[in-house]
Design a protein around this motif. Sequence first.
Motif, PDB file in Angstrom:
ATOM      1  N   ASP A  35       0.821  -1.208   0.000  1.00 40.79           N
ATOM      2  CA  ASP A  35       0.000   0.000   0.000  1.00 40.79           C
ATOM      3  C   ASP A  35       0.858   1.263   0.000  1.00 40.79           C
ATOM      4  OD1 ASP A  35       0.976  -0.550   2.479  1.00 40.79           O
ATOM      5  OD2 ASP A  35      -0.911  -0.247   3.562  1.00 40.79           O
ATOM      6  N   ILE A  36       1.994   1.247   0.730  1.00 38.74           N
ATOM      7  CA  ILE A  36       2.891   2.412   0.710  1.00 38.74           C
ATOM      8  C   ILE A  36       3.459   2.618  -0.693  1.00 38.74           C
ATOM      9  CG2 ILE A  36       5.038   3.373   1.619  1.00 38.74           C
ATOM     10  CD1 ILE A  36       4.520   1.993   4.229  1.00 38.74           C
ATOM     11  N   PHE A  37       3.892   1.520  -1.318  1.00 35.41           N
ATOM     12  CA  PHE A  37       4.425   1.628  -2.675  1.00 35.41           C
ATOM     13  C   PHE A  37       3.360   2.140  -3.648  1.00 35.41           C
ATOM     14  CE2 PHE A  37       4.628  -0.406  -6.857  1.00 35.41           C
ATOM     15  CZ  PHE A  37       5.796   0.152  -7.343  1.00 35.41           C
ATOM     16  N   SER A  38       2.154   1.585  -3.565  1.00 35.56           N
ATOM     17  CA  SER A  38       1.089   1.959  -4.508  1.00 35.56           C
ATOM     18  C   SER A  38       0.716   3.430  -4.371  1.00 35.56           C
ATOM     19  CB  SER A  38      -0.143   1.080  -4.279  1.00 35.56           C
ATOM     20  OG  SER A  38       0.177  -0.282  -4.455  1.00 35.56           O
ATOM     21  N   TRP A  39       0.514   3.883  -3.130  1.00 36.03           N
ATOM     22  CA  TRP A  39       0.124   5.274  -2.922  1.00 36.03           C
ATOM     23  C   TRP A  39       1.215   6.238  -3.411  1.00 36.03           C
ATOM     24  CZ3 TRP A  39      -4.251   7.415  -2.657  1.00 36.03           C
ATOM     25  CH2 TRP A  39      -5.344   6.816  -2.016  1.00 36.03           C
ATOM     26  N   ASN A  40       2.453   5.968  -3.065  1.00 35.13           N
ATOM     27  CA  ASN A  40       3.529   6.879  -3.467  1.00 35.13           C
ATOM     28  C   ASN A  40       3.738   6.881  -4.975  1.00 35.13           C
ATOM     29  OD1 ASN A  40       5.213   8.166  -1.076  1.00 35.13           O
ATOM     30  ND2 ASN A  40       4.543   6.145  -0.379  1.00 35.13           N
ATOM     31  N   PHE A  41       3.538   5.730  -5.605  1.00 36.37           N
ATOM     32  CA  PHE A  41       3.680   5.699  -7.058  1.00 36.37           C
ATOM     33  C   PHE A  41       2.545   6.474  -7.732  1.00 36.37           C
ATOM     34  CE2 PHE A  41       3.363   3.886 -11.319  1.00 36.37           C
ATOM     35  CZ  PHE A  41       4.687   3.964 -11.724  1.00 36.37           C
ATOM     36  N   VAL A  42       1.323   6.340  -7.201  1.00 41.40           N
ATOM     37  CA  VAL A  42       0.190   7.110  -7.749  1.00 41.40           C
ATOM     38  C   VAL A  42       0.429   8.604  -7.580  1.00 41.40           C
ATOM     39  CG1 VAL A  42      -2.247   7.647  -7.409  1.00 41.40           C
ATOM     40  CG2 VAL A  42      -1.500   5.267  -7.473  1.00 41.40           C
ATOM     41  N   LEU A  43       0.898   9.022  -6.406  1.00 48.12           N
ATOM     42  CA  LEU A  43       1.172  10.439  -6.166  1.00 48.12           C
ATOM     43  C   LEU A  43       2.298  10.944  -7.065  1.00 48.12           C
ATOM     44  CD1 LEU A  43       0.904  10.503  -2.258  1.00 48.12           C
ATOM     45  CD2 LEU A  43      -0.787  11.311  -3.909  1.00 48.12           C
ATOM     46  N   ALA A 251      13.773 -10.162  -1.687  1.00 48.23           N
ATOM     47  CA  ALA A 251      13.203  -9.064  -2.481  1.00 48.23           C
ATOM     48  C   ALA A 251      11.705  -8.959  -2.266  1.00 48.23           C
ATOM     49  CB  ALA A 251      13.521  -9.226  -3.959  1.00 48.23           C
ATOM     50  N   CYS A 252      11.314  -8.895  -1.038  1.00 49.09           N
ATOM     51  CA  CYS A 252       9.929  -8.648  -0.642  1.00 49.09           C
ATOM     52  C   CYS A 252       8.973  -9.711  -1.169  1.00 49.09           C
ATOM     53  CB  CYS A 252       9.476  -7.262  -1.090  1.00 49.09           C
ATOM     54  SG  CYS A 252      10.305  -5.930  -0.213  1.00 49.09           S
ATOM     55  N   GLU A 253       9.328 -10.967  -0.965  1.00 46.34           N
ATOM     56  CA  GLU A 253       8.373 -12.014  -1.325  1.00 46.34           C
ATOM     57  C   GLU A 253       7.213 -12.047  -0.337  1.00 46.34           C
ATOM     58  OE1 GLU A 253      10.402 -15.665  -1.588  1.00 46.34           O
ATOM     59  OE2 GLU A 253      11.550 -15.140  -3.387  1.00 46.34           O
ATOM     60  N   ASN A 254       7.482 -11.632   0.881  1.00 51.98           N
ATOM     61  CA  ASN A 254       6.433 -11.609   1.898  1.00 51.98           C
ATOM     62  C   ASN A 254       6.042 -10.159   2.172  1.00 51.98           C
ATOM     63  OD1 ASN A 254       6.567 -14.436   2.250  1.00 51.98           O
ATOM     64  ND2 ASN A 254       8.381 -14.178   3.574  1.00 51.98           N
ATOM     65  N   TRP A 255       5.023  -9.683   1.465  1.00 52.88           N
ATOM     66  CA  TRP A 255       4.574  -8.299   1.633  1.00 52.88           C
ATOM     67  C   TRP A 255       3.806  -8.165   2.936  1.00 52.88           C
ATOM     68  CZ3 TRP A 255       5.870  -4.367  -1.617  1.00 52.88           C
ATOM     69  CH2 TRP A 255       6.452  -4.727  -2.842  1.00 52.88           C
ATOM     70  N   LYS A 256       3.972  -7.001   3.569  1.00 56.91           N
ATOM     71  CA  LYS A 256       3.298  -6.758   4.831  1.00 56.91           C
ATOM     72  C   LYS A 256       1.829  -6.458   4.599  1.00 56.91           C
ATOM     73  CE  LYS A 256       7.398  -5.127   7.293  1.00 56.91           C
ATOM     74  NZ  LYS A 256       8.006  -4.031   8.072  1.00 56.91           N
ATOM     75  N   GLU A 257       1.061  -6.609   5.656  1.00 59.07           N
ATOM     76  CA  GLU A 257      -0.376  -6.379   5.548  1.00 59.07           C
ATOM     77  C   GLU A 257      -0.673  -4.891   5.387  1.00 59.07           C
ATOM     78  OE1 GLU A 257      -1.165  -6.205  10.378  1.00 59.07           O
ATOM     79  OE2 GLU A 257      -1.889  -7.899   9.192  1.00 59.07           O
ATOM     80  N   ILE A 258      -1.889  -4.604   4.964  1.00 61.16           N
ATOM     81  CA  ILE A 258      -2.298  -3.221   4.712  1.00 61.16           C
ATOM     82  C   ILE A 258      -2.267  -2.427   6.010  1.00 61.16           C
ATOM     83  CG2 ILE A 258      -4.219  -1.776   3.963  1.00 61.16           C
ATOM     84  CD1 ILE A 258      -5.024  -3.990   2.069  1.00 61.16           C
ATOM     85  N   HIS A 259      -1.818  -1.161   5.894  1.00 63.05           N
ATOM     86  CA  HIS A 259      -1.685  -0.314   7.073  1.00 63.05           C
ATOM     87  C   HIS A 259      -3.032   0.253   7.513  1.00 63.05           C
ATOM     88  CE1 HIS A 259       2.544  -0.529   5.822  1.00 63.05           C
ATOM     89  NE2 HIS A 259       2.827  -0.249   7.092  1.00 63.05           N
ATOM     90  N   HIS A 260      -2.988   0.990   8.598  1.00 58.70           N
ATOM     91  CA  HIS A 260      -4.198   1.518   9.226  1.00 58.70           C
ATOM     92  C   HIS A 260      -4.910   2.514   8.309  1.00 58.70           C
ATOM     93  CE1 HIS A 260      -6.723   3.587  12.238  1.00 58.70           C
ATOM     94  NE2 HIS A 260      -6.645   2.440  12.913  1.00 58.70           N
ATOM     95  N   LEU A 261      -6.209   2.708   8.563  1.00 58.31           N
ATOM     96  CA  LEU A 261      -7.036   3.607   7.748  1.00 58.31           C
ATOM     97  C   LEU A 261      -6.505   5.041   7.746  1.00 58.31           C
ATOM     98  CD1 LEU A 261      -9.641   4.054   6.100  1.00 58.31           C
ATOM     99  CD2 LEU A 261     -10.825   4.473   8.275  1.00 58.31           C
ATOM    100  N   VAL A 262      -5.908   5.473   8.853  1.00 54.40           N
ATOM    101  CA  VAL A 262      -5.375   6.837   8.926  1.00 54.40           C
ATOM    102  C   VAL A 262      -4.330   7.065   7.841  1.00 54.40           C
ATOM    103  CG1 VAL A 262      -4.126   8.487  10.387  1.00 54.40           C
ATOM    104  CG2 VAL A 262      -5.834   6.974  11.398  1.00 54.40           C
ATOM    105  N   PHE A 263      -3.516   6.063   7.575  1.00 60.85           N
ATOM    106  CA  PHE A 263      -2.498   6.164   6.530  1.00 60.85           C
ATOM    107  C   PHE A 263      -3.143   6.406   5.167  1.00 60.85           C
ATOM    108  CE2 PHE A 263      -0.341   3.790   3.146  1.00 60.85           C
ATOM    109  CZ  PHE A 263       0.875   4.456   3.100  1.00 60.85           C
ATOM    110  N   HIS A 264      -4.216   5.703   4.872  1.00 61.80           N
ATOM    111  CA  HIS A 264      -4.870   5.834   3.567  1.00 61.80           C
ATOM    112  C   HIS A 264      -5.603   7.168   3.437  1.00 61.80           C
ATOM    113  CE1 HIS A 264      -3.944   1.686   2.501  1.00 61.80           C
ATOM    114  NE2 HIS A 264      -4.284   1.344   3.744  1.00 61.80           N
ATOM    115  N   VAL A 265      -6.201   7.629   4.525  1.00 60.81           N
ATOM    116  CA  VAL A 265      -6.871   8.938   4.478  1.00 60.81           C
ATOM    117  C   VAL A 265      -5.848  10.044   4.223  1.00 60.81           C
ATOM    118  CG1 VAL A 265      -8.224  10.611   5.798  1.00 60.81           C
ATOM    119  CG2 VAL A 265      -8.753   8.170   5.961  1.00 60.81           C
TER     120      VAL A 265
END
Length: 578
Positions: A35-43, A251-265
């Motif tokens: 989710d961190i990668f996706s959001w930063n790439f979109v921005l 190389a990140c075969e085990n991705w971490k779970e999605i972060h808290h809602l505050v991060f996405h807001v």
Amino acid sequence: MGGSGFFGLLYVFSLLGLGFLCSSIWAWLDVCAADIFSWNFVLFAICFVQFVYVTYQVRSVAFDKEFQELYSALFQPLGISLTVYRKIVLCCDAEVITLEKEHCYAMQGKTPIDKLSLLVSGRIRVTVDGEFLHYIFPLQFLDSPEWDSLRPTEEGIFQVTLTAETDCRYVAWRRKKLYLLFAKHRFISRLFSILIGSDIAEKLYALNDRVHVGQGVFKMNATAMSPLTITPLGFVPDLKNSTLDPLNETACENWKEIHHLVFHVANICFAVGLVIPTTLNLHMILLRGLLTVGCALFIIWATLYRCALDIMIWNSVFLVVNLLHFIYLVYRRRPIKIEKELSSLYKRMFEPLHVPPELFQRLTGQFCNIQTLKTGQAYAAEDKTSVDDRLSILLKGKMKVSYRGHFLHNIYPCAFIDSPEFRSTQMNRGEKFQVTIIADDNCKFLCWSRERLTYFLESEPFLYEIFKYLIGKDITNKLYSLNDPTLNDKASKKIDRQPSLCSQLSVMQMRNSMASTSDSEDGLQMFLRGTSSASSLRPGRTSPYLRTSAKMKPIEESVEDDVFEAPSADKLELQRLP
């Protein structure tokens, strides 16, 4: 501050884009958070698109060298934006026309008045019946008196001959095309109105002084603008030499779970702020506000859920920076309270020229005061009152101007009282008024100390240019009023609103009449004193060089200025009377 303007936007979007790109790489290689990668790439993608769009806007308002010099010398000091100037340039097809030495731009009694031209380089000689009148220099209109003497529905023929003394270059706007531009953009209409009015006043003063300038070509002092160059910045990670955390060697075969809602807001706030169109008036305020909210949410997320001290510290810094920018931008947008007595003056004279309210408040709040005159009291007495002390604008009432007991013209609200004296005595001090100005009603006027006003205008180049052209336009309006002293209040108010007047009030006739006066008398002074030169120009004599156009019909676009108002039936009947 705030990041406004083309280059401010380029600065903001380029650095934000690089920051989001680095965060994307960090999230991919180190954190292993999808989710961190996706959001930063979109921005990053949003910032890149905005950067390309703003860069295209900068490229689209680039001009040829001569138009760039013209902008720097004439339009930029008046605060004209590049986008507005681009509309003016496109109206003349972005073409600069060449006129060779001793070739005629117009011939007396032959050339039709079908355009408005501005001299860019060279010098042009104006003559009537072979007699020299004056020169036209760069940054002056070639045919402003002819333009201002015709309605859009009328046609006319030049009453003077314009000959190039040197190789000349000029810009020409076709008459109907320029009127269409005025109909769409009221600000451009008002801008040309004061430019043309001031130009006419300068020509009349030049004609009066008969200044003979030696040979030489005027060169505009313009700084050559270097084209915008953009160096692409690429980032290629050196994966061979990079040292990864032992826990992430896969190389990140085990991705971490999605972060808290505050991060996405917080990221949603960033995304919404970045996608706001840059053409929106409040774009930068909204962007800074949403970035501030996003940084605050990131601090909450990093402190309560992520427990990352570095993320909390960095976002605290970003929060302070964006909050300061936001407060500054909101402060600049604060409503400026203008005194009730001055509001009509601001709305009529200064607001159409995009003078900011805070600048107008500074102009009227420090070294000027509002004074009153009762009916019959004198503002200035002929050969007694000094012209060095003040400059005034009438706010309320009506004043009467006379010379040796002979009525010349009236002065109405939102007009300078002593603009001719201010213009004529800028170089010569100790002069006295040559006319008497008396209050015809109970009057209020805004009065500046001339010396302090001059110092203030020297520190404000934009306001200095505005004042220069407003005074020139006001002098031309007074000449129109002098040409027809019987104008009623309604007609006099329209003078300032219309870029062109009816054919009866012809500056061409003023110029030719002044040229025919004897050399022993000052032509302009004779005109101002209301001698036979002026009386011969009063309505009732229609110039044989003017006629109603059969081809050019009234333009139907609605516009606040009464530019396209056709002559009324009453006026036509008056013209037919013997």
